[in-house]
Enzyme design. Structure first.
Site, PDB file in Angstrom:
ATOM      1  N   HIS A 179       0.817  -1.217   0.000  1.00 48.54           N
ATOM      2  CA  HIS A 179       0.000   0.000   0.000  1.00 48.54           C
ATOM      3  C   HIS A 179       0.848   1.264   0.000  1.00 48.54           C
ATOM      4  CE1 HIS A 179      -3.282  -2.839   1.005  1.00 48.54           C
ATOM      5  NE2 HIS A 179      -3.856  -2.082   0.098  1.00 48.54           N
ATOM      6  N   ASP A 445      -4.064  -8.711  -3.798  1.00 46.45           N
ATOM      7  CA  ASP A 445      -4.242  -9.716  -2.753  1.00 46.45           C
ATOM      8  C   ASP A 445      -4.420 -11.112  -3.328  1.00 46.45           C
ATOM      9  OD1 ASP A 445      -4.002  -8.462  -0.230  1.00 46.45           O
ATOM     10  OD2 ASP A 445      -5.805  -7.322  -0.684  1.00 46.45           O
TER      11      ASP A 445
HETATM   12  C1  PEP Z   1      -6.139  -5.642  -4.452  1.00 46.05           C
HETATM   13  O1  PEP Z   1      -5.957  -6.379  -3.488  1.00 46.05           O
HETATM   14  O2  PEP Z   1      -5.794  -5.938  -5.614  1.00 46.05           O
HETATM   15  C2  PEP Z   1      -6.785  -4.333  -4.272  1.00 46.05           C
HETATM   16  C3  PEP Z   1      -7.100  -3.597  -5.311  1.00 46.05           C
HETATM   17  O3  PEP Z   1      -6.985  -3.893  -2.997  1.00 46.05           O
HETATM   18  P1  PEP Z   1      -5.809  -3.319  -2.088  1.00 46.05           P
HETATM   19  O4  PEP Z   1      -4.603  -3.100  -2.963  1.00 46.05           O
HETATM   20  O5  PEP Z   1      -6.287  -2.058  -1.469  1.00 46.05           O
HETATM   21  O6  PEP Z   1      -5.588  -4.406  -1.086  1.00 46.05           O
HETATM   22 MG    MG Z   2      -6.933  -5.939  -1.624  1.00 51.12          MG
END
Ligand code: PEP
Ligand code: MG
Length: 568
Positions: A179, A445
């Site tokens: 993130h 994820d």
């Molecule tokens: C993901 O997991 O691909 C997603 C878009 O959510 P985040 O990156 O906020 O976990």
């Molecule tokens: Mg995610």
């Protein structure tokens, strides 16, 4: 890309700028250094005594390495020489010499010895604390543009960086889809993460080049490296300009199949960057950023204001609001209460919301109220079983009922979707498709949980790839299930913004891409340079490979063929 002097932050956020002293100040500064050493020795002596008394004589010996460093005549001499001969301020001299030793320790083959690097850092911190004392500077007081070098930055620290002063950052730890990286990409801050030893490799004041495109950091570049940097920068600007010309053109394949390109946002003001690049909506609003860096939960009104601002900025284009994805690497003021051993497998996302119903309802009320202002969809993250989706929908229905009773306006037909980001949801996509209006595939994820690779751990970053055949098969399962059920399917993870994977996703039948605004135009360029038929053929070929290396090599080749100018 950026070039500027480095400031090195340690975990306590000291800033160690390169500062010179006057020749006449040398004696005074040497005395200041000696004072800091004496105080540090005293602190260590007291600590050793306390530990020996409370937990045993032997454990007191853990301070031996620190004591040895502080009393080592060679270390002492080297620091003094930098002050005397180079006229460096003691803080900078201490940091430079001790980071040099830290690097030597890190390179020792003996694991026990290499782990002693923490003692070197501890001594550095102790000396700096004594030298800087109350004069500690923070990032907030920067006057010159700088590049931040840190062991790690949290997503919220990254979000609060002053873009006008911080030109780029580089960290020891982290991954491409962590993130922190996502926030950097959204803010347009060049960043390179997961460099393992960057904090030990340089000192504050060193000139650094950060090339976020190629994942390169150059320390004190020579003439030739500078020339290469300027050259690459010019090419990058040219490419950006060319891509800018695509802004108002549709994302349509050569044979006329249109795809919707949306932006991902963390804050309402990010809408501007999305629209500047021609996004036709927001496909992922990561609302948990409302919670970060504060002592209390946001109120319903604060939620509402943020959503209303987003909807107003979008001027009739749709927004998909994801309910809070708290937990894992995104903490709240509550996080301290729960110490989880495996936070990525813990009380995260929808699980957190379902365990904090009051907080969940507050957010849903605000989303529903905002839905009266413009096209709004709601999406639940990290759903792993049908019960969670049903519970979340039930709570949503409860909130709708309350609003109805209160006579508050909302969109009664609001579309409800889930993020498909764990293998269980992907495998069971057909069942989920019957109970929701759309899917958004969270590849960040999905890759992490399919391949069992922590997305923010640089030590296993080499194993993290969307090109793994198992990941691609799961994505195909999800897209097929959505198309069969006649519901919309989007990809909102970083994979959708990587030009190499775009042809495969188009070939599979993905109709909506939601990507970081920074990558939006590159994606559009790829879409506009293939036919749907070609994309299908690329897909067929990709599914014949049984290793990610083959997949990634083949897709790299395709990209170079489709977009030669971008790979020149
Ligand atoms: C993901 O997991 O691909 C997603 C878009 O959510 P985040 O990156 O906020 O976990
Ligand atoms: Mg995610």
């Amino acid at each position: 890309m950026a070039i500027a002097p480095a400031i090195v932050l340690d975990s306590e956020e000291f800033r160690i700028p390169r500062r010179n002293i006057d020749a006449g100040e040398v004696q005074e500064e040497l005395a200041r250094f000696q004072g800091a050493v004496d105080r540090a020795k005293e602190e260590i002596r007291e600590l050793r005594q306390r530990v020996a008394r409370d937990v045993g004589e032997q454990l007191g010996a853990i301070f031996d390495v620190q004591d040895a460093l502080l009393t080592d005549p060679r270390v002492d001499q080297e620091i003094r020489e930098l002050i005397e001969r180079e006229h460096y301020a003691p803080e900078y001299a201490v940091s430079t010499i001790l980071r040099g030793y830290a690097k030597k320790f890190l390179n020792l083959p003996n694991r026990y010895m290499s782990e002693r690097v923490v003692d070197v850092y501890d001594v550095e911190k102790r000396l700096l604390r004594n030298l800087i004392g109350a004069k500690r500077e923070s990032l907030g007081t920067l006057t010159e543009p700088m590049i931040v070098i840190a062991h790690d930055l949290t997503p919220s620290q990254t979000a609060s960086l002053d873009r006008s002063k911080i030109l780029a950052f580089a960290t020891d730890i982290g991954g491409r889809t962590s993130h922190t990286t996502i926030v950097a990409r959204a803010m347009g801050i060049p960043a390179v993460v997961g460099l393992k030893t960057i904090t030990a490799d340089l000192s504050g004041g060193d000139m650094v080049v950060v090339d976020g495109n190629r994942g390169l950091v150059i320390i004190n570049p020579d003439e030739a490296a500078m020339a290469r940097f300027r050259d690459a920068e010019q090419r990058f600007r040219r490419m950006e300009k060319e891509l800018g010309d695509l802004k108002d053109l549709p994302a349509v394949t050569l044979d006329g199949h249109e795809v919707q390109l949306w932006g991902n946002i963390e804050f309402p003001h990010d809408v501007e960057a999305c629209l500047a690049r021609g996004a036709s909506g927001v496909g992922l609003y990561r609302t948990e950023f409302l919670y970060l860096d504060r002592e209390t939960d946001p109120t319903e009104e604060e939620h509402f204001q943020a959503y209303a601002e987003t909807i107003a900025a979008l001027g009739g284009r749709p927004v998909t609001i994801r309910t809070c994805d708290l937990g894992a690497d995104k903490f709240t003021h509550l996080s301290g209460e729960y110490d989880e051993r495996n936070p990525f497998l813990g009380c995260r996302s929808i699980r957190f919301s379902l365990q904090h119903i009051g907080l969940f309802k507050t957010q849903l009320r605000a989303i529903l109220r905002a839905s009266a202002l413009g096209p709004t969809r709601v999406m639940f993250p990290l759903v792993t079983n049908l019960k969670e989706l049903r519970q979340a929908k039930m709570i949503l229905a409860d909130v709708q009922e309350d609003l109805e009773e209160e006579g508050v306006a909302f969109d009664a037909d609001i579309k409800v979707g889930i993020m498909v980001e764990v293998p269980s949801a992907a495998i069971q996509a057909r069942s989920f498709a019957k109970e929701c209006d759309f899917f958004s595939i969270g590849t960040n994820d999905l890759i992490q949980y399919t391949l069992a690779v922590d997305r923010s751990n640089e030590r296993v970053a080499g194993l993290y790839t969307a090109g793994h055949p198992a990941v691609l098969r799961l994505i195909r399962t999800v897209v097929d299930a959505a198309l069969e059920a006649g519901i919309e399917v989007a990809v909102c993870g970083e994979m959708g913004g990587e030009p190499n994977y775009v042809p495969v996703l188009v070939g599979l039948g993905v109709q909506f891409f939601s990507v970081s605004p920074a990558t939006l135009l590159e994606v559009k360029k790829v879409i506009r340079s293939i036919t749907k038929q070609e994309a299908r053929e690329i897909c067929d070929k990709v599914f014949q490979f049984d290793s990610d290396r083959e997949v990634d090599a083949y897709l790299g080749e395709i990209s170079r063929r489709l977009l030669p100018e971008m790979y020149a």
